[in-house]
Design an enzyme around this catalytic site. Structure first.
Site, short mmCIF file in Angstrom:
data_model
loop_
_atom_site.label_atom_id
_atom_site.label_comp_id
_atom_site.label_asym_id
_atom_site.label_seq_id
_atom_site.Cartn_x
_atom_site.Cartn_y
_atom_site.Cartn_z
N ALA A 73 65.15 -33.88 -8.60
CA ALA A 73 65.16 -35.25 -8.10
C ALA A 73 66.00 -35.39 -6.83
O ALA A 73 65.71 -36.23 -5.97
CB ALA A 73 65.65 -36.22 -9.17
N THR A 74 67.04 -34.59 -6.68
CA THR A 74 67.85 -34.66 -5.45
C THR A 74 66.98 -34.37 -4.24
O THR A 74 66.98 -35.13 -3.25
CB THR A 74 69.00 -33.64 -5.51
OG1 THR A 74 69.84 -33.94 -6.62
CG2 THR A 74 69.82 -33.66 -4.23
N GLN A 181 65.85 -40.59 -14.64
CA GLN A 181 66.28 -40.93 -16.00
C GLN A 181 65.20 -41.65 -16.80
O GLN A 181 65.25 -41.66 -18.03
CB GLN A 181 67.54 -41.82 -15.96
CG GLN A 181 68.77 -41.17 -15.39
CD GLN A 181 69.38 -40.12 -16.32
OE1 GLN A 181 69.08 -40.04 -17.50
NE2 GLN A 181 70.24 -39.28 -15.76
N THR A 242 57.41 -20.94 -2.09
CA THR A 242 56.58 -20.42 -3.18
C THR A 242 56.78 -21.24 -4.44
O THR A 242 57.92 -21.51 -4.83
CB THR A 242 56.94 -18.95 -3.45
OG1 THR A 242 56.70 -18.20 -2.26
CG2 THR A 242 56.11 -18.37 -4.60
N CYS A 328 83.17 -36.83 -10.61
CA CYS A 328 83.88 -35.66 -10.11
C CYS A 328 83.04 -34.94 -9.08
O CYS A 328 81.99 -34.42 -9.41
CB CYS A 328 84.19 -34.70 -11.24
SG CYS A 328 85.15 -35.44 -12.55
C1 LIG Z 1 70.01 -36.24 -12.49
C2 LIG Z 1 69.64 -37.27 -11.49
C3 LIG Z 1 69.32 -36.93 -10.18
C4 LIG Z 1 69.41 -35.50 -9.67
O1 LIG Z 1 68.37 -34.75 -10.20
P1 LIG Z 1 68.36 -33.16 -9.99
O2 LIG Z 1 67.01 -32.78 -10.50
O3 LIG Z 1 69.46 -32.65 -10.84
O4 LIG Z 1 68.52 -32.89 -8.55
C5 LIG Z 1 68.95 -37.93 -9.32
N1 LIG Z 1 68.89 -39.20 -9.72
C6 LIG Z 1 69.19 -39.59 -10.97
C7 LIG Z 1 69.09 -41.01 -11.36
C8 LIG Z 1 69.58 -38.63 -11.90
O5 LIG Z 1 69.89 -39.00 -13.12
#
Ligand SMILES: *Cc1c(COP(=O)(O)O)cnc(C)c1O
Length: 384
Positions: A73-74, A181, A242, A328
């Site tokens: 998600a990042t 989430q 890939t 953190c």
């Molecule tokens: C965990 C989370 C992310 C980051 O997701 P990753 O797949 O770990 O990069 C982004 N947004 C929300 C709301 C999250 O809970």
């Protein structure tokens, strides 16, 4: 030594055995590169990715071509925000988001500000929800994107996504939602909710870490974020690299399981959360953070007035794995920006605990945790 009870399911979840089983063949004999068109190894991988893409699309009412695989998600948030800013800056340079977003939305926004974009950070009400009238008033002729998360990772609140989608559609502004989430836990339909871009990740729904996707709408309107990773032109040029077949197969399996068992599992999780709150609310001076009903079933976030957050975390650590109200980063700890946005002082934010209940938790575990939290809080209160 007994390992602590895991109640940190908003941080990550264990890989479900069924997901792991589905992934294993693609580490072993079917290890090919999905882009290798000249032999069986490539075809096997390509066909597995195709099926996974179809399953993920179906789960959110999208088409397979609208799924762009990312590392999580990042990366999906970065592609959505920076990609839209880069592609649409001639239309305007104004973006609207919310103060309680994940840092994977807020940090790309701060970066865009450094490039000359203007970002409005909407406040939230004391229950963590945005005021959608305020959102509508904030939209300007040069607004290109609204980014509002579906479910908050700290306080679990569910923003009114369908209503936000309608407003964005009426004003012809693109709508992105970080659904990391929410996916698998609450129904999400990109058509009825009028979502243009949506970030997903597998590791919060019992899939592996390192895989996610960005949903990118192809029709009405066709959305074309500029790629942020250039290379072999994978994912229709939007994200080169890939494809990670085992993770993708596992992601689809995880989402299929989550949706097939959604109603039952969320009811069970909700019952555990309600029981935990029933027990903890007997404590004096405990505050529930976030709207009491518009929230994820498995989320309970509470603050303890006049207690040292650090002492409480130390007391809880051997028995239960939870997160506190301090964010953190590698360099420093700071009070949670989400709890600050609710109006909490630094001290109250630090003295907050997030319980993230998931698929594998039991009533017995919740009972142990409730007893331990109550005992710890009482003894820390008397120390003061
Ligand atoms: C965990 C989370 C992310 C980051 O997701 P990753 O797949 O770990 O990069 C982004 N947004 C929300 C709301 C999250 O809970």
């Amino acid at each position: 030594m007994q390992r602590p009870i895991y109640l940190d399911c908003h941080a990550t979840t264990p890989v479900d055995e069924r997901v792991l089983e589905a992934m294993l063949p693609y580490f072993r004999e079917s290890f090919g590169n999905p882009a290798s068109v000249g032999h069986l190894y490539g075809w096997e991988a390509e066909s597995a990715v195709k099926l996974a893409r179809e399953a993920i699309a179906l789960a959110i009412n999208a088409t397979p071509e609208e799924i762009v695989f990312t590392s999580g998600a990042t990366e999906a948030n970065n592609l959505a925000l920076k990609g839209v800013a880069e592609a649409y800056h001639q239309k305007g340079r104004h973006i609207i988001t919310v103060q309680t977003e994940h840092s994977a939305v807020l940090d790309p926004c701060a970066y865009l500000e450094s490039l000359g974009f203007e970002i409005t950070y909407l406040p939230v009400q004391s229950d963590g929800l945005i005021d959608i009238q305020k959102l509508e008033q904030t939209i300007r002729p040069d607004t290109i994107l609204v980014s509002v998360m579906a479910a908050n990772n700290e306080i679990g609140v569910l923003q009114p996504i369908a209503a936000i989608g309608q407003i964005c559609h009426d004003h012809q502004v693109l709508f992105h939602t970080d659904a990391a989430q929410a996916i698998g836990k609450v129904p999400i339909d990109v058509m009825t909710m009028q979502i243009d871009l949506m970030s997903l990740t597998a590791h919060k729904i019992y899939g592996a870490k390192g895989i996610g996707a960005l949903y990118v709408r192809r029709r009405q309107p066709r959305v074309t974020p500029a790629p942020q990773l250039h290379g072999g032109g994978h994912e229709r040029g939007m994200r080169s690299g890939t494809l990670y077949t085992p993770q993708i197969v596992g992601f689809a399996k995880a989402l299929e399981i989550a949706i097939a068992s959604q109603i039952e599992e969320q009811q069970k999780t909700l019952a555990l959360r309600q029981y935990l709150w029933e027990r903890l609310s007997n404590l004096d001076r405990i505050i529930l953070n976030g709207n009491s009903t518009q929230r994820l079933a498995g989320n309970l976030n509470v603050s303890f007035v006049d207690i040292s957050g650090q002492a409480l975390m130390l007391a809880l650590q051997p028995i239960v794995a939870v997160s506190s109200g301090s964010a953190c980063s590698s360099a420093k700890t700071a009070p949670s920006h989400v709890l600050k946005a609710l109006g909490h002082s630094d001290e109250l934010a630090y003295a907050s605990i997030r319980f993230g209940i998931g698929r594998f938790n039991t009533l017995d575990e919740i009972e142990i945790v409730a007893n331990h939290v109550i005992t710890s809080v009482r003894s820390l209160t008397h120390q003061k």
